[in-house]
Write a protein that holds these residues in place. Structure first.
Motif, mmCIF file in Angstrom:
data_model
loop_
_atom_site.group_PDB
_atom_site.id
_atom_site.type_symbol
_atom_site.label_atom_id
_atom_site.label_comp_id
_atom_site.label_asym_id
_atom_site.label_seq_id
_atom_site.Cartn_x
_atom_site.Cartn_y
_atom_site.Cartn_z
ATOM 1 N N MET A 1 0.840 -1.160 0.000
ATOM 2 C CA MET A 1 0.000 0.000 0.000
ATOM 3 C C MET A 1 0.893 1.233 0.000
ATOM 4 S SD MET A 1 -2.731 1.365 2.842
ATOM 5 C CE MET A 1 -3.477 -0.213 3.040
ATOM 6 N N THR A 2 0.597 2.209 -0.837
ATOM 7 C CA THR A 2 1.357 3.439 -0.918
ATOM 8 C C THR A 2 0.625 4.532 -0.158
ATOM 9 O OG1 THR A 2 2.160 2.817 -3.080
ATOM 10 C CG2 THR A 2 2.362 5.124 -2.478
ATOM 11 N N HIS A 3 1.370 5.293 0.615
ATOM 12 C CA HIS A 3 0.781 6.365 1.406
ATOM 13 C C HIS A 3 1.268 7.701 0.876
ATOM 14 C CE1 HIS A 3 -0.626 3.461 4.302
ATOM 15 N NE2 HIS A 3 0.559 2.927 4.273
ATOM 16 N N ALA A 4 0.343 8.545 0.439
ATOM 17 C CA ALA A 4 0.713 9.877 -0.040
ATOM 18 C C ALA A 4 0.943 10.779 1.161
ATOM 19 C CB ALA A 4 -0.386 10.446 -0.918
ATOM 20 N N VAL A 5 2.109 11.359 1.245
ATOM 21 C CA VAL A 5 2.410 12.266 2.349
ATOM 22 C C VAL A 5 2.817 13.639 1.839
ATOM 23 C CG1 VAL A 5 3.014 10.484 4.006
ATOM 24 C CG2 VAL A 5 4.768 11.396 2.505
ATOM 25 N N THR A 6 2.495 13.928 0.592
ATOM 26 C CA THR A 6 2.904 15.200 0.025
ATOM 27 C C THR A 6 1.833 16.274 0.148
ATOM 28 O OG1 THR A 6 2.150 14.466 -2.139
ATOM 29 C CG2 THR A 6 4.481 14.145 -1.613
ATOM 30 N N ASP A 7 0.588 15.914 0.459
ATOM 31 C CA ASP A 7 -0.430 16.954 0.568
ATOM 32 C C ASP A 7 -0.421 17.553 1.976
ATOM 33 O OD1 ASP A 7 -2.180 15.436 2.289
ATOM 34 O OD2 ASP A 7 -2.856 14.334 0.531
ATOM 35 N N ASP A 8 -1.059 18.694 2.126
ATOM 36 C CA ASP A 8 -1.088 19.405 3.398
ATOM 37 C C ASP A 8 -2.316 19.062 4.233
ATOM 38 O OD1 ASP A 8 1.280 20.728 2.816
ATOM 39 O OD2 ASP A 8 0.242 22.364 1.808
ATOM 40 N N ARG A 9 -3.096 18.122 3.765
ATOM 41 C CA ARG A 9 -4.317 17.711 4.442
ATOM 42 C C ARG A 9 -3.958 16.969 5.732
ATOM 43 N NH1 ARG A 9 -7.526 13.301 4.144
ATOM 44 N NH2 ARG A 9 -6.092 12.154 2.827
ATOM 45 N N LEU A 10 -4.697 17.227 6.785
ATOM 46 C CA LEU A 10 -4.464 16.541 8.053
ATOM 47 C C LEU A 10 -5.166 15.190 8.048
ATOM 48 C CD1 LEU A 10 -5.022 19.491 10.542
ATOM 49 C CD2 LEU A 10 -2.850 18.597 9.680
ATOM 50 N N TRP A 11 -4.525 14.219 8.696
ATOM 51 C CA TRP A 11 -5.109 12.884 8.798
ATOM 52 C C TRP A 11 -6.040 12.796 9.986
ATOM 53 C CZ3 TRP A 11 -0.354 9.165 8.015
ATOM 54 C CH2 TRP A 11 -0.077 9.068 6.650
ATOM 55 N N THR A 12 -7.117 12.055 9.819
ATOM 56 C CA THR A 12 -8.034 11.724 10.905
ATOM 57 C C THR A 12 -7.498 10.483 11.618
ATOM 58 O OG1 THR A 12 -9.334 10.254 9.513
ATOM 59 C CG2 THR A 12 -10.003 12.592 9.570
#
Length: 80
Positions: free
Chosen positions: A1-12
């Protein structure tokens, strides 16, 4: 599974749980009972939220070599 960490959106809690391989209820419980066992969260918000980049860095810093004897304590995790 690939996790995108480039956006500025906060994780729930659900998104952090998916990233860490935990259930959402486990993350929710840990927020109040064991916050030191989770990545640092964004302060001053009504609900817990995490920066994806901070979560990734936390995992990198808290995933170390196996202890002597090959046994690890706690839940096994796959390498990132």
């Amino acid at each position: 599974m690939t996790h995108a960490v480039t956006d500025d959106r906060l994780w729930t809690a659900r998104e952090l749980a998916n990233f860490l391989g935990y259930s959402e209820s486990t993350v929710t419980r840990m927020v109040s009972q064991e916050p030191d066992k989770l990545p640092p969260r964004v302060a001053a918000l009504g609900r817990p939220r995490w920066l994806p980049s901070a979560a990734l860095q936390w995992v990198r810093e808290n995933t170390g070599p196996r202890p002597v004897g090959g046994r690890r304590m706690g839940r096994p995790r796959s390498p990132i």
